[in-house]
Motif scaffolding. Structure first.
Motif, mmCIF file in Angstrom:
data_model
loop_
_atom_site.group_PDB
_atom_site.id
_atom_site.type_symbol
_atom_site.label_atom_id
_atom_site.label_comp_id
_atom_site.label_asym_id
_atom_site.label_seq_id
_atom_site.Cartn_x
_atom_site.Cartn_y
_atom_site.Cartn_z
ATOM 1 N N SER A 224 0.847 -1.189 0.000
ATOM 2 C CA SER A 224 0.000 0.000 0.000
ATOM 3 C C SER A 224 0.881 1.236 0.000
ATOM 4 C CB SER A 224 -0.901 0.016 1.235
ATOM 5 O OG SER A 224 -1.757 -1.106 1.272
ATOM 6 N N HIS A 255 -4.257 1.460 -2.061
ATOM 7 C CA HIS A 255 -3.809 0.102 -1.786
ATOM 8 C C HIS A 255 -3.539 -0.637 -3.097
ATOM 9 C CE1 HIS A 255 -4.717 0.888 2.408
ATOM 10 N NE2 HIS A 255 -5.823 1.458 1.979
ATOM 11 N N GLN A 258 -5.496 -0.473 -6.583
ATOM 12 C CA GLN A 258 -6.495 0.593 -6.564
ATOM 13 C C GLN A 258 -6.044 1.806 -7.371
ATOM 14 O OE1 GLN A 258 -7.345 1.441 -2.407
ATOM 15 N NE2 GLN A 258 -8.858 -0.207 -2.316
ATOM 16 N N SER A 434 -5.695 -7.131 -0.102
ATOM 17 C CA SER A 434 -6.368 -6.356 -1.147
ATOM 18 C C SER A 434 -7.002 -7.346 -2.117
ATOM 19 C CB SER A 434 -5.358 -5.459 -1.879
ATOM 20 O OG SER A 434 -6.008 -4.585 -2.779
ATOM 21 N N HIS A 436 -9.509 -8.066 -5.597
ATOM 22 C CA HIS A 436 -10.010 -7.534 -6.865
ATOM 23 C C HIS A 436 -10.998 -8.527 -7.474
ATOM 24 C CE1 HIS A 436 -10.052 -5.544 -10.795
ATOM 25 N NE2 HIS A 436 -10.033 -6.770 -11.301
ATOM 26 N N THR A 471 -11.525 -2.824 -6.484
ATOM 27 C CA THR A 471 -10.534 -3.408 -5.583
ATOM 28 C C THR A 471 -10.766 -2.850 -4.192
ATOM 29 O OG1 THR A 471 -8.927 -3.531 -7.399
ATOM 30 C CG2 THR A 471 -8.072 -3.795 -5.176
ATOM 31 N N GLN A 473 -9.502 -2.961 0.021
ATOM 32 C CA GLN A 473 -8.514 -3.344 1.012
ATOM 33 C C GLN A 473 -9.215 -3.975 2.215
ATOM 34 O OE1 GLN A 473 -9.558 -0.312 0.415
ATOM 35 N NE2 GLN A 473 -9.539 1.006 2.222
#
Length: 537
Positions: A224, A255, A258, A434, A436, A471, A473
């Motif tokens: 991050s 993050h 992102q 994280s 996605h 996405t 976190q």
């Protein structure tokens, strides 16, 4: 198998013609990318990088909502390759997603053409190699989708836009990093971080008094970052295709995976200023700088770098809750974002997905609900399309974390088209996660510490103006909750955006399905589809 292809093609001729007609009404952008190895020295040490048309980072793709983007990728590497388009929904065509669950990889010294439509999207996105550890060597770039001229955006047109790619970086070759993971050894800390491929020397030329849009993406593997500009405020206007309430920040956490877009009005005082990205939750802290270079500047950037947060997890969580949807703004369509009252829709299914580390067969692996994903030789999408048995079993992953040991498997969650689903990501580890979701954006309705339970909905959920993004976190020893409308039929990758974890199994696929064979819900297999595994036999 070839007969099956012909049959499917004949059945879908009218559908294909209809699709071609619709897409022909929109502009098309044709790109040819040659992906090669080349020498780069981002941290002062010569190493092998992955270049796109000789560039590191790769070229920025700029498109407009509904544009057709056709990219002919020529693979000049020594290994099979896929490019994935982070955040692009690939409406009705997971065939173009560019991950091993949907596509056979492009063999060395051959090519494959992606045919994508930027359907009903605006905002800031990225692309990168999804195969092996290739993205640790480069091959990534920015992808920006601008609004059509007939759709207003909720801020004055900026004087210029800048694409900013922040990445952690290693001096080791990507194959050496891959060997570290394969051996079960701990993945090393990065050696530094980069802004547009450089730790210090990137500059952005600006005019005093003008307002610029900075599209900032974290394209790193593990880390991050916090982003800030010396002496300037950041007005957040968009996250990952979602217009936000225009809060003002000194700095913002971004993050892994992102993207965020800021308006920055440059001071009239003609001096240069530092742009700073620093790592979060790492020891030591790594910092990269760029320069906001003013026309007519009388002095270079100087003074102390603006201070950013370091280990403050609660600070980051509190900040995340301040990012909210702009309810009155349009997105890609004329209707306001807030016209979709997501908080009033009945959830028909809740998935609680817990990440964990495990030792399986003497090797370190990462798991989701005790299953560590293994890629089969046949992409899931091809197996599903051709009804090939023995590749995957639907719902092998349970809806909640089970007891028992972790195992290897090919995890596919079965859902029905138009299901409205709650997904809770439970993180019982001491590191930030994280996640996605390909093919979708979702409402990030809640963040919290400890174990999630149903009372968290009432205590912590934002059911009015949570932003949509692709996405999310998950803080250490905490949880994050999303709501998603499964309106995009296909086979979609739900993965850890932290790449070493994804490489070692922290991913699964979501099959969004109905029994209707129609171009209104899903396009047919592309004529140029590469076949491999059992689909080739």
């Amino acid at each position: 198998m070839r007969q099956a292809i012909v049959l499917h093609f004949l059945v879908g001729i009218l559908a294909c013609l209809s699709v071609s007609y619709v897409e022909a009404e929109d502009a098309s952008r044709f790109l040819t990318w040659e992906v090669t190895y080349g020498d780069i020295s981002p941290l002062g040490v010569k190493q092998r990088g992955i270049l796109v048309n000789g560039q590191f980072p790769g070229p920025t793709v700029n498109a407009v909502t509904n544009d057709n983007v056709i990219v002919n990728v020529i693979n000049k590497l020594d290994e099979p390759l896929l490019i994935t388009w982070n955040g692009v929904k690939q409406r009705k065509t997971s065939w173009q997603d560019g991950v091993l669950g949907t596509n056979c990889p492009i063999p060395p010294n051959s090519n494959w053409t992606y045919r994508m439509q930027m359907k009903d999207q605006i905002g800031t996105f990225t692309y990168f190699p999804s195969t092996l550890m290739h993205r640790a060597a480069g091959g990534f770039g920015g992808l920006n989708i601008l609004a059509r001229s007939v759709i207003p955006v909720p801020y004055p047109k900026p004087y210029e836009e800048f694409t900013v790619l922040v990445s952690d970086w290693w001096k080791k070759d990507h194959k050496e990093l891959q060997n570290i993971l394969d051996s079960g050894a701990p993945f090393p800390l990065p050696d530094g971080i980069l802004i547009n491929g450089l730790p210090r020397s990137t500059s952005f030329s600006v005019l005093p008094g003008q307002t610029y849009l900075f599209r900032v993406s974290n394209v790193g593997l593990t880390t991050s970052i916090n982003f800030r500009i010396q002496g300037h405020k950041l007005i957040l206007v968009e996250v990952e295709g979602s217009h936000t309430a225009q809060e003002v920040y000194e700095s913002l956490d971004i993050h892994v995976g992102q993207s965020s877009s800021f308006l920055v009005t440059v001071h009239e005082n003609p001096n240069d200023y530092f742009i700073v990205a620093s790592t979060r939750f790492t020891k030591p802290i790594f910092t990269a700088t760029a320069v906001l270079q003013l026309e007519g500047s009388r002095s270079p950037a100087s003074g102390s770098l603006p201070i950013g947060p370091t280990y403050h997890v609660h600070w980051s969580m509190k900040q995340a809750r301040t990012v909210r949807w702009n309810l009155t703004a349009n997105a890609a369509r004329p209707n306001p974002q807030g016209s979709f009252h997501y908080g009033t829709i009945n959830v028909i299914r809740t998935l609680v997905l817990a990440n964990s580390a495990a030792n399986i067969n003497g090797k370190k692996r990462y798991c989701v609900n005790k299953i560590s994903y293994e890629n089969p030789e046949t992409p899931l999408k091809l197996a599903d399309y051709f009804n090939i048995p023995g590749v995957f079993t639907l719902n092998s992953t349970q809806d909640t974390p089970p007891a028992g040991p972790a195992v290897l498997g090919t995890s596919v969650i079965g859902t029905t088209l138009h299901d409205f689903v709650e997904i809770v990501f439970q993180n019982n580890e001491n590191t930030i996660q994280s996640w996605h979701f390909d093919g979708y954006d979702f409402w990030t309705v809640g963040f919290g510490g400890g174990q999630w339970n149903t009372t968290m909905r009432r205590r912590f959920y934002n059911l009015v103006d949570a932003p949509t993004r692709y996405t999310v976190q998950v803080y250490p020893n905490g949880w994050s909750a999303i709501l998603v409308s499964l309106d995009n039929k296909g086979m979609w990758n739900l993965r850890s955006a932290i790449w070493p974890r994804r490489y070692l199994g922290q991913e699964l696929y979501v099959r969004v399905w109905n029994n209707e064979a129609s171009p209104y819900t899903e396009y047919d297999i592309p004529e140029n589809a590469i076949l491999c595994g059992k689909a080739k036999k």
